[in-house]
Design a protein around this motif. Structure first.
Motif, PDB file in Angstrom:
ATOM      1  N   LYS A 149       3.892  -3.596   1.581  1.00 26.11           N
ATOM      2  CA  LYS A 149       3.418  -3.427   0.212  1.00 26.11           C
ATOM      3  C   LYS A 149       2.011  -4.006   0.065  1.00 26.11           C
ATOM      4  N   PRO A 150       1.025  -3.407   0.752  1.00 21.28           N
ATOM      5  CA  PRO A 150      -0.317  -3.999   0.746  1.00 21.28           C
ATOM      6  C   PRO A 150      -1.085  -3.838  -0.561  1.00 21.28           C
ATOM      7  N   ALA A 151      -0.635  -2.934  -1.423  1.00 27.27           N
ATOM      8  CA  ALA A 151      -1.358  -2.706  -2.682  1.00 27.27           C
ATOM      9  C   ALA A 151      -1.467  -3.998  -3.473  1.00 27.27           C
ATOM     10  N   GLY A 152      -2.686  -4.321  -3.880  1.00 28.77           N
ATOM     11  CA  GLY A 152      -2.914  -5.526  -4.664  1.00 28.77           C
ATOM     12  C   GLY A 152      -3.316  -6.734  -3.851  1.00 28.77           C
ATOM     13  N   LEU A 153      -3.155  -6.674  -2.542  1.00 30.30           N
ATOM     14  CA  LEU A 153      -3.574  -7.789  -1.687  1.00 30.30           C
ATOM     15  C   LEU A 153      -5.079  -7.709  -1.421  1.00 30.30           C
ATOM     16  N   ASP A 154      -5.712  -8.861  -1.391  1.00 33.37           N
ATOM     17  CA  ASP A 154      -7.124  -8.941  -1.016  1.00 33.37           C
ATOM     18  C   ASP A 154      -7.178  -9.124   0.499  1.00 33.37           C
TER      19      ASP A 154
END
Length: 233
Positions: A149-154
């Motif tokens: 769930k990489p969405a939203g990670l910097d």
């Protein structure tokens, strides 16, 4: 982890004693010697422990009682027979801080925390914790998000932290940060050259002994091998 929970009936002391006796009967001096070389303090063959857990099935209250013994083999069994979503956030935080041996720590994170509704909140709290063992759990949960769930990670920001801190991090934290570095390189082609470059400059785990047929944990080699397999498949 303590006390009787509403989702399970109280467990008789005799039942707990029987399970502990069965665990003691699985003690293997050779297994203990191998485990101790990896920082663990139990001598139970994990295959036999899993078989015992399969027979016991999910028993949340028994899991609480086994955890409270402070015995590593009992805690591993507790993890396997527990219901991950039954634990509160503070319970999981306390359990993680009590989990000082590598196997108990790893199983708690992978088999319980990752399946908990509190996983993201704990990830954010743990990754910034001054205790490197606790922080390593935060990085392990971050690696899970990078992969699933990489969405939203910097991601670029994570690479900044890895580049600045991984080289001098204590072993378990360094290992967890290195895994995150490799996962970013494997799953995110736009950041792959930078991830490989960081690995090459820091040389973390470059000389780690790797058996034939196994993938090196050295990030550039790890990334290269996994990408090769993806392309081949």
């Amino acid at each position: 982890m303590s006390g009787t929970k509403a989702d399970g009936a109280a467990v008789d002391d005799g039942v707990v004693d029987e399970v502990l006796a069965e665990l003691a009967g699985l003690e293997d001096p050779k297994a203990r010697a191998v485990n101790e070389r990896h920082g663990d303090d139990h001598g139970v063959n994990l295959g036999k422990l899993r078989a015992l857990a399969k027979r016991l099935r999910t028993q949340q209250e028994l899991a609480y009682r086994l955890w409270a013994t402070d015995d590593s083999a009992a805690r591993l069994l507790a993890i396997l027979i527990s219901r991950p979503k039954a634990f509160g956030r503070e319970e999981l935080d306390t359990m993680l801080r009590e989990s000082r041996t590598p196997k108990v720590h790893d199983w708690l994170v992978n088999y319980v925390v990752k399946k908990s509704p509190h996983a993201e909140e704990l990830r954010l709290a743990w990754i910034a914790d001054p205790d490197p063992v606790v922080a390593s759990a935060g990085w392990a949960l971050t690696t899970e998000r990078v992969a699933k769930k990489p969405a939203g990670l910097d991601l670029a920001g994570l690479l900044d932290v890895v580049e600045a801190e991984m080289k001098d991090a204590p072993d378990r934290l360094q290992w967890a940060m290195n895994h995150c570095l490799a996962q970013i390189g494997i799953d995110h082609p736009a950041l792959r050259p930078r991830a490989i470059g960081i690995g090459e400059r820091l040389e973390v785990l470059k000389d780690y002994p790797t058996p034939p047929g196994c993938t090196s944990p050295y990030a550039p080699a790890w990334i290269g091998e996994m990408v090769r397999r993806q392309n081949a498949g």
